[in-house]
Design a protein around this motif. Structure first.
Motif, PDB file in Angstrom:
ATOM      1  N   ILE A 106       1.850  -6.102  -2.256  1.00  0.00           N
ATOM      2  CA  ILE A 106       2.280  -4.768  -2.683  1.00  0.00           C
ATOM      3  C   ILE A 106       3.483  -4.868  -3.621  1.00  0.00           C
ATOM      4  CG2 ILE A 106       3.201  -2.560  -1.870  1.00  0.00           C
ATOM      5  CD1 ILE A 106       1.550  -2.995   0.705  1.00  0.00           C
ATOM      6  N   ALA A 112       2.393  -5.444  -7.152  1.00  0.00           N
ATOM      7  CA  ALA A 112       1.870  -4.211  -7.757  1.00  0.00           C
ATOM      8  C   ALA A 112       2.996  -3.325  -8.274  1.00  0.00           C
ATOM      9  CB  ALA A 112       1.022  -3.454  -6.736  1.00  0.00           C
ATOM     10  N   LEU A 133      -3.368  -3.464  -9.746  1.00  0.00           N
ATOM     11  CA  LEU A 133      -4.534  -3.766  -8.915  1.00  0.00           C
ATOM     12  C   LEU A 133      -4.607  -5.250  -8.554  1.00  0.00           C
ATOM     13  CD1 LEU A 133      -7.372  -1.602 -10.522  1.00  0.00           C
ATOM     14  CD2 LEU A 133      -6.155  -1.216  -8.373  1.00  0.00           C
ATOM     15  N   LEU A 188      -2.899  -4.955  -5.197  1.00  0.00           N
ATOM     16  CA  LEU A 188      -3.375  -3.935  -4.250  1.00  0.00           C
ATOM     17  C   LEU A 188      -4.772  -4.215  -3.701  1.00  0.00           C
ATOM     18  CD1 LEU A 188      -2.110  -0.672  -6.004  1.00  0.00           C
ATOM     19  CD2 LEU A 188      -1.077  -1.904  -4.081  1.00  0.00           C
ATOM     20  N   ALA A 193      -4.973  -5.940  -0.134  1.00  0.00           N
ATOM     21  CA  ALA A 193      -4.409  -5.345   1.088  1.00  0.00           C
ATOM     22  C   ALA A 193      -5.470  -5.039   2.145  1.00  0.00           C
ATOM     23  CB  ALA A 193      -3.609  -4.090   0.738  1.00  0.00           C
TER      24      ALA A 193
END
Length: 469
Positions: free
Chosen positions: A133, A136, A217, A220, A223
């Protein structure tokens, strides 16, 4: 509340054999009485339990390598997204995850005895959410300070640390005669994460993006899979009560010349794999910019993933060959091919032929991958031999030596991972100082020749003792 694992009635042939050790299950998926070297226990329920834990260990470690290698492919796209980075800054973003990941492998080695293999897999997988994260957030804004980007790249080292705890955990589940194949599969599954990241990220960040890039992306998309790994470990993995850290034995291992010898060899094999995997996208972009990305529909594809892919697939076969012929013999062959492959790249670079460049580098990756599995197989062999086991290749030695070997596996893996820092830094200096990568590659050729001589000496030592190392 405890329960004893039931076993089928023994056959007539088994009746005369010693009874298998009894496994007892406790709350929290703890298992008492595990003995992978007991053939009856292994045949009745041990193999199935070990394989189930291996599958989820591979998946969690796979995601660790994905996160560990994200910056290696993202940095190639940063200039197009508006980031202005120098050559030095670019190579620091590539190498920083390896530096931190290698260092984390030391404490991670001892987390399985402290928390249990299942429990630590859940914790270490959960930590991967932070760098995924964080990446990102960083790449969403070209004004992000370089210091912040370097910090988030450092946190990606969580993924590199996973390898040590995962390998230490799996070594407890398998008997000595199967360790090479099991550790090779576990490592290969993790190593594949580097290939998948380098394959998937260029596609995901460009598909349907038009003139822009969807860089966030890159972090992300992983995740949800990380969450699956946490839940899978919770439901399907186990903790072994006999996976205990022997601090005295571990300290003794640090004093053993075998550990430092294997650390050096592992820098040559695994360090080459992870180092060249990290820097390969950058090498292609600098040397052959026209081949850095291929349009595929509305997305782009980089061939850099092929290096990590073939190296990962070669690793379990290196372990299997080492099970059969001895780790030193396969490692010798690996260093010969690695030296030849790197030298061939240097010789053919002036030809500016991308396909020759790619082909020789893939040979180097295959050899390093096979060498990873073979070199890693030598570690439990040498420590079993050190404990007084008659044949360290097929006998694990006593419980203390097994625990020492498990600690040594993690410690050696930590040193090996420093290659992921050294190789990009050396190549970065070569690029800055000479304008090309040939000088840096020649240094690696010389290193492989030295490591080849050392491995040959180890093999001859084993032959004098009548043992395949």
């Amino acid at each position: 509340m405890t329960s004893t694992v039931s076993t089928p009635a023994a056959s007539t042939e088994e009746a005369a054999a010693p009874p298998a050790s009894t496994l007892t299950l406790r709350p929290g998926r703890w298992i008492d009485g595990w003995n992978a070297e007991d053939p009856l226990q292994w045949q009745r329920e041990g193999a199935a339990i070990a394989q189930r834990n291996l599958r989820w260990s591979i998946f969690a470690e796979f995601l660790g390598f994905v996160v560990w290698q994200l910056w290696s492919i993202v940095v190639v796209s940063l200039p197009a997204a508006g980031f202005a980075l120098s050559t030095s800054q670019t190579f620091w973003l590539i190498s920083m995850p390896s530096l931190v990941g290698a260092t984390l492998r030391f404490p991670y080695t001892f987390m399985v005895p402290r928390f249990g293999g299942r429990n630590w897999t859940m914790i270490s997988a959960g930590l991967l959410l932070i760098p995924a994260i964080g990446l990102a957030v960083c790449v969403a804004n070209p004004e992000t300070p370089f210091g912040v980007m370097l910090l988030v790249a450092a946190l990606a080292g969580f993924g590199g640390g996973n390898f040590a705890s995962s390998m230490a955990n799996i070594t407890y589940f398998y008997p000595q005669r199967k360790k090479g194949w099991a550790l090779g599969l576990n490592a290969a599954g993790g190593n594949l994460g580097a290939a998948v990241a380098q394959f998937a990220v260029p596609i995901v960040i460009t598909i349907g993006a038009g003139a822009t890039l969807q860089l966030p992306l890159a972090g992300l998309i992983w995740a949800p899979l990380i969450i699956v790994a946490i839940v899978g470990a919770w439901l399907r993995m186990d903790n072994l009560t006999n996976a205990k850290a022997d601090v005295r034995a571990s300290l003794a291992a640090l004093k053993a010349p075998e550990l430092w010898l294997m650390a050096l060899l592992y820098i040559g094999t695994f360090g080459s794999f992870i180092g060249f995997s990290s820097v390969f996208p950058k090498l292609i972009a600098d040397q052959f910019p026209g081949f850095s990305a291929f349009p595929v529909g509305g997305a782009t594809l980089s061939l850099a993933f092929l290096g990590a892919l073939v190296g990962s697939l070669a690793r379990p076969f290196g372990g299997r060959l080492a099970d059969r012929f001895g780790g030193s013999a396969i490692t010798i062959a690996a260093f010969v091919v690695m030296a030849a492959g790197a030298l061939a790249v240097v010789v053919t670079l002036p030809l500016a032929n991308f396909w020759l460049f790619l082909g020789f580098f893939l040979i180097l990756f295959i050899a390093s991958g096979a060498g990873n599995g073979a070199t890693y197989r030598m570690i439990p062999t040498l420590f079993a031999l050190r404990s007084g086991a008659g044949d360290g290749h097929s006998s694990a030695g006593d419980v203390s030596s097994q625990r020492t070997a498990a600690a040594a596996l993690g410690i050696v893996s930590a040193f090996g991972a420093y290659g992921g820092f050294v190789i990009p830094q050396v190549l970065g200096l070569s690029k800055s100082g000479t304008g090309g990568y040939g000088a840096g590659l020649l240094w690696f050729v010389c290193a492989y020749v030295v490591l080849l001589a050392i491995t040959t000496a180890v093999a001859l030592y084993g032959r004098r003792r009548g043992v395949r190392i």
